[in-house]
Motif scaffolding. Structure first.
Motif, short mmCIF file in Angstrom:
data_model
loop_
_atom_site.label_atom_id
_atom_site.label_comp_id
_atom_site.label_asym_id
_atom_site.label_seq_id
_atom_site.Cartn_x
_atom_site.Cartn_y
_atom_site.Cartn_z
N ILE A 1 -7.77 2.28 8.19
CA ILE A 1 -8.12 1.61 6.93
C ILE A 1 -9.21 0.56 7.19
N LYS B 1 1.52 4.34 7.55
CA LYS B 1 0.07 4.15 7.51
C LYS B 1 -0.46 3.68 8.87
N TRP C 1 -2.96 5.68 -0.26
CA TRP C 1 -2.77 4.22 -0.24
C TRP C 1 -2.72 3.77 -1.70
N SER D 1 2.58 4.36 -1.20
CA SER D 1 2.22 5.19 -2.35
C SER D 1 3.31 5.16 -3.44
N VAL E 1 0.82 -1.22 0.00
CA VAL E 1 0.00 0.00 0.00
C VAL E 1 0.85 1.27 0.00
#
Ligand code: SF4
Length: 349
Positions: free
Chosen positions: A162, A157, A262, A62, A60
């Protein structure tokens, strides 16, 4: 142990309500590894689905951050330092390994200090990616005092955030969560309370041994049978209700919550961490004035849907043919925590 495992599997079959499909999601690459490696899916009642979710930080990360990392490594005055998996993640301009120049691999943040000392005439940029489990060590590294030539490119993250997005997505349709043991050791079991209390979703914190995971699945199915939704923790030796307060304090000393990108999914509000303004001088994005680069989807790759629990790896047309761990076309095939990589190595469904 074999006897206890057999008893748990028998109990799971006995208590599972058979009148509907039950989708239990894990959000941890190590959980997915245990489930797939042990063949646990084949031991479940037919209507119980064990779905991998967003448990792989490499998957995930970027694309914009990776491309910026590649471009930093091409500068004569700079060395990029990051974790081994990150070197192989494909982007529209290749990977750090295939297209980067000056880069080094580390397995833990403190190794950056040695590289900085040995290369005092260069900028050393530590590309720090991951969930709470890597943010805390990165914060600890900063706390020790960074050498003047070190800056950090963060792509951090947050897991609970999420998961809340997944709960609200009707296409995913999660019935229960197995909460990640490693992340829970940092954020605490209580971080998952929101799922049973606000969304009525049974949530059980689990460790990584097959027996412990089976126990978590049993507890989830028991809750579903009884029509209740609670937070339980079957990994109590490691995970405390409040987590690791010291690690949390350090994380939020240097970082603050912000909207982050993400890969394949887009920006999710307050779902990641970025440096607080007062640390601009060690924030590589500010120091090197790094741009936001538009993401391009890898043709045919459905990693974004796999990460969200909307598809399985073997539904991708490239799985195991054009895309393998030796020659990954998408991010889910790179890391040992990526669902495609795990399914390729240990079989599918
Ligand atoms: S098999 Fe490869 S191309 Fe397909 S979803 Fe997984 S990582 Fe992407």
């Amino acid at each position: 142990m074999k006897e206890r495992v057999e008893k748990l599997i028998k109990a799971i079959h006995e208590i599972t309500p058979k009148d509907r499909k039950i989708k239990i999601m894990n959000v941890c690459g190590s959980h997915e590894h245990t489930i797939t490696h042990s063949g646990m899916r084949s031991l479940m009642p037919e209507n119980v689905e064990l779905v991998p979710g967003p448990g792989c930080p490499v998957c995930v990360c970027s694309e914009s951050d990776i491309i910026n990392a590649i471009n930093l490594s091409k500068r004569d005055d700079t060395i990029l330092v990051t974790y081994g998996d990150m070197l192989r993640v494909p982007t529209q301009i290749g990977s750090i390994r295939s297209n980067g120049r000056n880069y080094k691999m580390v397995s833990a943040p403190h190794e950056v200090l040695k590289i900085a000392k040995e290369n005092s005439d260069k900028n050393v940029v530590f590309f720090s990616i991951g969930f709470e489990t890597t943010t805390a060590p990165t914060a600890a590294l900063i706390e020790t005092g960074l050498p003047e030539n070190v800056t950090i490119l963060t792509s951090q993250k947050l897991t609970p955030e999420i998961m809340e997005i997944l709960v609200k997505d009707s296409e995913v349709g999660v019935d229960a969560f197995v909460a990640p043991g490693h992340v829970s050791a940092i954020v605490g079991a209580n971080a998952w309370k929101v799922f049973p209390e606000k969304y009525g979703i049974p949530t059980v914190v689990a460790g990584f041994e097959p027996e412990n995971l089976l126990l978590a699945i049993f507890r989830i199915l028991l809750q579903i049978k009884e029509g209740i939704a609670e937070l339980e923790n079957v990994y109590r030796g490691v995970v405390k209700p409040e987590g690791n307060r010291k690690a949390q304090e350090l994380m939020y000393k240097y970082f603050e919550k912000t909207d982050v990108n993400w890969r394949g999914i887009g920006y999710i509000p307050e779902s990641g961490l970025e440096f607080r303004k007062e640390y601009d001088h060690i924030n590589a994005k500010k120091v090197f004035n790094l741009p936001e680069i538009e993401e391009k989807k890898v043709p045919g790759c459905i990693c974004d849907r796999i990460v969200l629990g909307k598809a399985y790896p073997d539904e991708c047309k490239l799985f195991g043919t054009a895309c393998t761990p030796r020659d990954p076309k998408g991010p889910c095939m790179v890391s040992m925590e990526g669902a495609c990589n795990i399914w390729y190595r240990f079989g599918t469904r």
